[in-house]
Scaffold this active site. Structure first.
Site, PDB file in Angstrom:
ATOM      1  N   TYR A 197     -12.415 -24.451 -27.796  1.00 61.49           N
ATOM      2  CA  TYR A 197     -12.490 -23.905 -26.433  1.00 61.49           C
ATOM      3  C   TYR A 197     -11.946 -22.489 -26.360  1.00 61.49           C
ATOM      4  O   TYR A 197     -12.333 -21.727 -25.475  1.00 61.49           O
ATOM      5  CB  TYR A 197     -11.797 -24.858 -25.453  1.00 61.49           C
ATOM      6  CG  TYR A 197     -12.627 -26.105 -25.329  1.00 61.49           C
ATOM      7  CD1 TYR A 197     -13.783 -26.094 -24.537  1.00 61.49           C
ATOM      8  CD2 TYR A 197     -12.358 -27.233 -26.075  1.00 61.49           C
ATOM      9  CE1 TYR A 197     -14.601 -27.194 -24.477  1.00 61.49           C
ATOM     10  CE2 TYR A 197     -13.175 -28.349 -26.022  1.00 61.49           C
ATOM     11  CZ  TYR A 197     -14.294 -28.325 -25.222  1.00 61.49           C
ATOM     12  OH  TYR A 197     -15.123 -29.408 -25.164  1.00 61.49           O
ATOM     13  N   ASP A 232      -4.415   0.314 -18.174  1.00 62.48           N
ATOM     14  CA  ASP A 232      -4.580  -0.031 -19.588  1.00 62.48           C
ATOM     15  C   ASP A 232      -4.065  -1.451 -19.745  1.00 62.48           C
ATOM     16  O   ASP A 232      -3.738  -2.117 -18.749  1.00 62.48           O
ATOM     17  CB  ASP A 232      -3.787   0.953 -20.487  1.00 62.48           C
ATOM     18  CG  ASP A 232      -4.346   0.984 -21.911  1.00 62.48           C
ATOM     19  OD1 ASP A 232      -4.427  -0.086 -22.530  1.00 62.48           O
ATOM     20  OD2 ASP A 232      -4.701   2.072 -22.394  1.00 62.48           O
ATOM     21  N   ARG A 287     -22.658 -32.912 -45.825  1.00 63.27           N
ATOM     22  CA  ARG A 287     -22.361 -31.484 -45.783  1.00 63.27           C
ATOM     23  C   ARG A 287     -21.489 -31.099 -46.984  1.00 63.27           C
ATOM     24  O   ARG A 287     -20.934 -31.973 -47.661  1.00 63.27           O
ATOM     25  CB  ARG A 287     -21.672 -31.104 -44.461  1.00 63.27           C
ATOM     26  CG  ARG A 287     -20.351 -31.811 -44.247  1.00 63.27           C
ATOM     27  CD  ARG A 287     -19.800 -31.650 -42.829  1.00 63.27           C
ATOM     28  NE  ARG A 287     -19.251 -30.314 -42.605  1.00 63.27           N
ATOM     29  CZ  ARG A 287     -18.300 -30.041 -41.702  1.00 63.27           C
ATOM     30  NH1 ARG A 287     -17.805 -30.991 -40.927  1.00 63.27           N
ATOM     31  NH2 ARG A 287     -17.860 -28.809 -41.548  1.00 63.27           N
ATOM     32  N   SER A 298     -20.772 -16.193 -16.920  1.00 60.37           N
ATOM     33  CA  SER A 298     -20.521 -16.235 -15.483  1.00 60.37           C
ATOM     34  C   SER A 298     -20.539 -14.851 -14.844  1.00 60.37           C
ATOM     35  O   SER A 298     -20.601 -14.723 -13.619  1.00 60.37           O
ATOM     36  CB  SER A 298     -19.164 -16.895 -15.196  1.00 60.37           C
ATOM     37  OG  SER A 298     -19.126 -18.177 -15.767  1.00 60.37           O
ATOM     38  N   HIS A 324      -9.132 -28.707 -32.096  1.00 62.48           N
ATOM     39  CA  HIS A 324     -10.021 -28.933 -30.962  1.00 62.48           C
ATOM     40  C   HIS A 324      -9.849 -27.883 -29.865  1.00 62.48           C
ATOM     41  O   HIS A 324     -10.838 -27.291 -29.436  1.00 62.48           O
ATOM     42  CB  HIS A 324      -9.975 -30.359 -30.404  1.00 62.48           C
ATOM     43  CG  HIS A 324     -11.098 -30.521 -29.437  1.00 62.48           C
ATOM     44  ND1 HIS A 324     -12.378 -30.805 -29.827  1.00 62.48           N
ATOM     45  CD2 HIS A 324     -11.170 -30.251 -28.114  1.00 62.48           C
ATOM     46  CE1 HIS A 324     -13.183 -30.741 -28.783  1.00 62.48           C
ATOM     47  NE2 HIS A 324     -12.474 -30.414 -27.733  1.00 62.48           N
ATOM     48  N   SER A 369      -1.572 -11.997 -34.705  1.00 66.92           N
ATOM     49  CA  SER A 369      -2.428 -11.069 -33.984  1.00 66.92           C
ATOM     50  C   SER A 369      -2.940 -11.695 -32.692  1.00 66.92           C
ATOM     51  O   SER A 369      -2.858 -11.090 -31.620  1.00 66.92           O
ATOM     52  CB  SER A 369      -3.610 -10.663 -34.873  1.00 66.92           C
ATOM     53  OG  SER A 369      -4.612 -10.060 -34.101  1.00 66.92           O
ATOM     54  N   HIS A 416     -16.815 -18.983 -45.337  1.00 66.61           N
ATOM     55  CA  HIS A 416     -17.751 -18.754 -44.233  1.00 66.61           C
ATOM     56  C   HIS A 416     -17.136 -19.245 -42.921  1.00 66.61           C
ATOM     57  O   HIS A 416     -17.139 -18.540 -41.909  1.00 66.61           O
ATOM     58  CB  HIS A 416     -19.086 -19.450 -44.502  1.00 66.61           C
ATOM     59  CG  HIS A 416     -19.959 -19.576 -43.290  1.00 66.61           C
ATOM     60  ND1 HIS A 416     -20.624 -18.502 -42.733  1.00 66.61           N
ATOM     61  CD2 HIS A 416     -20.272 -20.645 -42.499  1.00 66.61           C
ATOM     62  CE1 HIS A 416     -21.305 -18.905 -41.664  1.00 66.61           C
ATOM     63  NE2 HIS A 416     -21.110 -20.194 -41.496  1.00 66.61           N
ATOM     64  N   GLU A 431      -9.061 -24.961 -30.295  1.00 70.36           N
ATOM     65  CA  GLU A 431      -9.654 -23.754 -30.873  1.00 70.36           C
ATOM     66  C   GLU A 431     -11.143 -23.650 -30.501  1.00 70.36           C
ATOM     67  O   GLU A 431     -11.655 -22.555 -30.263  1.00 70.36           O
ATOM     68  CB  GLU A 431      -9.472 -23.772 -32.397  1.00 70.36           C
ATOM     69  CG  GLU A 431     -10.239 -22.700 -33.165  1.00 70.36           C
ATOM     70  CD  GLU A 431      -9.751 -21.284 -32.897  1.00 70.36           C
ATOM     71  OE1 GLU A 431      -8.603 -21.118 -32.438  1.00 70.36           O
ATOM     72  OE2 GLU A 431     -10.535 -20.352 -33.141  1.00 70.36           O
ATOM     73  N   TRP A 446     -12.893 -24.959 -44.000  1.00 68.39           N
ATOM     74  CA  TRP A 446     -12.050 -24.131 -43.116  1.00 68.39           C
ATOM     75  C   TRP A 446     -10.853 -24.915 -42.600  1.00 68.39           C
ATOM     76  O   TRP A 446      -9.891 -24.347 -42.108  1.00 68.39           O
ATOM     77  CB  TRP A 446     -12.887 -23.561 -41.951  1.00 68.39           C
ATOM     78  CG  TRP A 446     -13.027 -24.465 -40.771  1.00 68.39           C
ATOM     79  CD1 TRP A 446     -13.848 -25.550 -40.672  1.00 68.39           C
ATOM     80  CD2 TRP A 446     -12.329 -24.378 -39.510  1.00 68.39           C
ATOM     81  NE1 TRP A 446     -13.708 -26.138 -39.442  1.00 68.39           N
ATOM     82  CE2 TRP A 446     -12.786 -25.438 -38.703  1.00 68.39           C
ATOM     83  CE3 TRP A 446     -11.369 -23.501 -38.983  1.00 68.39           C
ATOM     84  CZ2 TRP A 446     -12.313 -25.654 -37.396  1.00 68.39           C
ATOM     85  CZ3 TRP A 446     -10.904 -23.722 -37.677  1.00 68.39           C
ATOM     86  CH2 TRP A 446     -11.377 -24.784 -36.913  1.00 68.39           C
ATOM     87  N   HIS A 505     -10.894 -37.298 -32.346  1.00 67.63           N
ATOM     88  CA  HIS A 505     -12.326 -37.593 -32.485  1.00 67.63           C
ATOM     89  C   HIS A 505     -12.885 -36.947 -33.767  1.00 67.63           C
ATOM     90  O   HIS A 505     -14.015 -37.216 -34.131  1.00 67.63           O
ATOM     91  CB  HIS A 505     -13.129 -37.195 -31.243  1.00 67.63           C
ATOM     92  CG  HIS A 505     -13.130 -35.730 -30.908  1.00 67.63           C
ATOM     93  ND1 HIS A 505     -13.326 -35.259 -29.633  1.00 67.63           N
ATOM     94  CD2 HIS A 505     -12.954 -34.623 -31.675  1.00 67.63           C
ATOM     95  CE1 HIS A 505     -13.274 -33.950 -29.640  1.00 67.63           C
ATOM     96  NE2 HIS A 505     -13.052 -33.537 -30.866  1.00 67.63           N
ATOM     97  N   HIS A 506     -12.082 -36.106 -34.421  1.00 67.23           N
ATOM     98  CA  HIS A 506     -12.490 -35.561 -35.718  1.00 67.23           C
ATOM     99  C   HIS A 506     -12.062 -36.487 -36.854  1.00 67.23           C
ATOM    100  O   HIS A 506     -12.297 -36.180 -38.014  1.00 67.23           O
ATOM    101  CB  HIS A 506     -11.850 -34.186 -35.937  1.00 67.23           C
ATOM    102  CG  HIS A 506     -12.284 -33.169 -34.921  1.00 67.23           C
ATOM    103  ND1 HIS A 506     -13.382 -32.365 -35.095  1.00 67.23           N
ATOM    104  CD2 HIS A 506     -11.789 -32.850 -33.700  1.00 67.23           C
ATOM    105  CE1 HIS A 506     -13.530 -31.584 -34.047  1.00 67.23           C
ATOM    106  NE2 HIS A 506     -12.583 -31.853 -33.178  1.00 67.23           N
ATOM    107  N   LYS A 552     -19.736 -26.845 -14.623  1.00 74.44           N
ATOM    108  CA  LYS A 552     -20.029 -25.442 -14.934  1.00 74.44           C
ATOM    109  C   LYS A 552     -21.529 -25.217 -15.090  1.00 74.44           C
ATOM    110  O   LYS A 552     -22.078 -24.259 -14.525  1.00 74.44           O
ATOM    111  CB  LYS A 552     -19.284 -25.010 -16.214  1.00 74.44           C
ATOM    112  CG  LYS A 552     -17.774 -25.033 -16.038  1.00 74.44           C
ATOM    113  CD  LYS A 552     -17.042 -24.519 -17.258  1.00 74.44           C
ATOM    114  CE  LYS A 552     -17.194 -23.022 -17.396  1.00 74.44           C
ATOM    115  NZ  LYS A 552     -16.253 -22.276 -16.556  1.00 74.44           N
ATOM    116  N   THR A 565     -17.531 -29.773 -17.784  1.00 74.81           N
ATOM    117  CA  THR A 565     -18.583 -28.960 -18.395  1.00 74.81           C
ATOM    118  C   THR A 565     -19.862 -29.074 -17.566  1.00 74.81           C
ATOM    119  O   THR A 565     -20.566 -28.078 -17.347  1.00 74.81           O
ATOM    120  CB  THR A 565     -18.842 -29.400 -19.849  1.00 74.81           C
ATOM    121  OG1 THR A 565     -17.590 -29.481 -20.522  1.00 74.81           O
ATOM    122  CG2 THR A 565     -19.724 -28.407 -20.572  1.00 74.81           C
TER     123      THR A 565
HETATM  124 CU    CU Z   1     -13.025 -31.625 -31.241  1.00 75.45          CU
END
Ligand code: CU
Length: 530
Positions: A262, A111, A455, A273, A258, A174, A82, A260, A147, A307-308, A336, A333
């Protein structure tokens, strides 16, 4: 009057003197950014359904305590696939699809820069998606690695892991080729007068994202290649018995992982935006600060990875550094979010489906940001690590963030893509049902996590039963609601009120005004790049 792209254009657009492939071969050989954009979006939706069914297997099993439907081993495979399928198969290709469709129109290019490579970038995806799904049917299946594919399990499980490693390599190729294409197109093919600081913000967010992709996808490829070597070629990168260290993998993986986050979130910022100014009838507030804030987020995303890993046992100095660095991301952030709210302020707002999804994004993504700040605190994270609080947090970022913005993008641009207006009433229904069922599914998971529910476990203690029941009902509602989305899209492609060249009166920019004949490119007739 600006021509509207669509099937009519494609079938009797440019009549060249030689033969064009039709039917299936047209899609295999096309080098047209619109065709390729559409293929990315359809592939993404197909993977979204596959990954969604897997999520529903998870939620069905968790509907009540005890084991009802699947074996624990199969449950673990579902959480693994998943995650992989949604991240690499559904969300990333969706935003590459939007980039393919919109960036050339937005900057006035004929193009994408490398039209043939664009074809190849897309056609790598179906084999990779197939490999991911096939891993399930190998001896030992996809394993229970999640994952993140953590060793030691990933170095020891069956050959399903080799399928996943190969799939990750292909997906990486890709997205790297797609990113090279986006960067080259934006830097070299802008119309005269279209300076970088005049580009629509969606182009900026993709330019920044493309650099992130090129920087970190090879890191992931390196990480999984080291697993491959540990599995088959006698190395001990992650094997303590051979002098290696499984925690090394976590460092390498999250140095990719991490940013990823973003890679997924920043193009979503770009979409929002575009939409918020259009439905506020005002220019985007603080354009330049948006560009700088997005760049700051991208740069900071490289220096927060551990931080993970607060529970792996790192020195207190390391914990403090990663905690403060992570909190720092809240600053750009916040800039924004402030700018989006300031754009709304005193605007003449209307609430069509693209705007509803963007406002949903704004509220719920911000909530996901706040739970991220909670998790950034080491002392708190050590308690919440691997609980449902984390699951709730990142689904607010991924689903209410990226997916809601992708729905907004489809409704915003589909009049341009098909020449027809979609059914606004049904689209609004799609939004409200998605909003309700999303929160039903994931809001309660914060409470489950705070109460200590782990989890990636198919069974749980009786005390978690009520919230799990609510969450599962929400998940099935959310899944069914997406069939409504499919119906709205197909209905819009097949017909509906004719869309004006500029369907949203507040929308500005080249993308709505450039005539866009559907250039019928194939390998024989690539576009001329000046
Ligand atoms: Cu992170």
């Amino acid at each position: 009057m600006a021509a509207i792209p669509g099937h009519a254009d494609a079938s009797h657009g440019h009549e060249h003197d030689h033969h064009h492939p039709t039917g299936f071969m047209r899609w295999v050989t096309t080098t047209n950014h619109k065709d390729i954009g559409s293929m990315y979006l359809w592939f993404s939706f197909a993977m979204f359904l596959v990954g969604g069914v897997m999520a529903l297997v998870i939620r069905a099993e968790l509907f009540q305590p005890g084991l009802q439907f699947v074996e624990p081993e199969f449950f673990n495979q579902m959480t693994t696939l998943h995650g992989l399928i949604m991240v690499f198969g559904a969300i990333m290709p969706a935003f590459v699809g939007f980039a393919n469709w919109q960036i050339p129109l937005m900057i006035g290019a004929s193009d994408m820069a490398f039209a043939r490579m664009n074809n190849w970038s897309f056609w790598l995806l179906p084999p990779a998606g197939t490999l991911l799904v096939l891993s399930m049917f190998m001896p030992g299946g996809s394993g229970g690695v999640g994952w993140t594919l953590y060793p030691p399990l990933s170095t020891q499980m069956g050959i399903g892991m080799d399928f996943m490693i190969f799939a990750v390599h292909i997906l990486g190729m890709s997205s790297i080729m797609g990113s090279i294409n986006i960067i080259t197109t934006i830097l070299n093919m802008r119309a005269p007068g279209m300076t970088l600081m005049k580009m629509p913000l969606f182009c900026w967010t993709w330019l920044i994202t493309a650099y992130l992709v090129i920087a970190v996808m090879p890191v992931l490829a390196g990480a999984v290649t080291m697993i491959l070597c540990d599995r088959h070629f006698g190395t001990s990168f992650f094997n303590a018995a051979g002098g290696g260290d499984p925690v090394l993998y976590q460092h390498v993986f999250w140095f990719f992982g991490h940013p990823e986050v973003y890679i997924i979130a920043i193009p979503a910022f770009g979409v929002v935006s575009q939409i918020i100014p259009a439905f506020s009838r005002k220019p985007l507030f603080g354009y330049a600060s948006m560009v700088y804030a997005t760049s700051s987020i991208a740069i900071l995303s490289f220096i927060v990875w551990a931080h993970h890993m607060y529970t792996t046992g790192m020195p207190v100095a390391g914990q403090l550094y990663f905690m403060y660095a992570t909190m720092l991301i809240a600053v750009p952030t916040g800039v924004k979010v402030f700018n989006w709210v300031a754009t709304l302020y005193k605007g003449s707002l209307t609430f069509e489906a693209p705007m509803l999804f963007s406002l949903g994004f704004l509220f719920l993504f911000t909530l996901g940001g706040f739970s991220g700040l909670v998790l950034s605190m080491t002392a708190v994270d050590v308690q919440l690590h691997d609980t449902y609080y984390v699951v709730a947090h990142f689904h607010y970022v991924m689903v209410a963030g990226a997916l809601f913005s992708a729905f907004g993008a489809v409704y915003y641009w589909i009049p341009k893509w098909t020449g027809h207006m979609y059914d606004e009433g049904l689209a609004k229904l799609h939004f409200w049902l998605s909003l309700i069922f999303f929160n039903l599914t994931f809001f309660v998971q914060h409470f489950l996590g705070l109460a200590g529910m782990p989890r990636r476990i198919p069974d749980y203690a009786q005390q978690f039963a009520e919230f799990n029941k609510i969450s599962s009902i929400g998940a099935f509602g959310f899944g069914l609601t997406q069939l409504l989305f499919l119906y709205i899209v197909i209905k819009c492609i097949k017909g509906g009120p004719k869309a004006a060249a500029k369907p949203w009166d507040g929308a500005e920019g080249l993308e709505w005004t450039v005539p866009s004949p559907a250039p019928y490119h194939t390998f024989e007739t690539p576009p001329v790049v000046k």
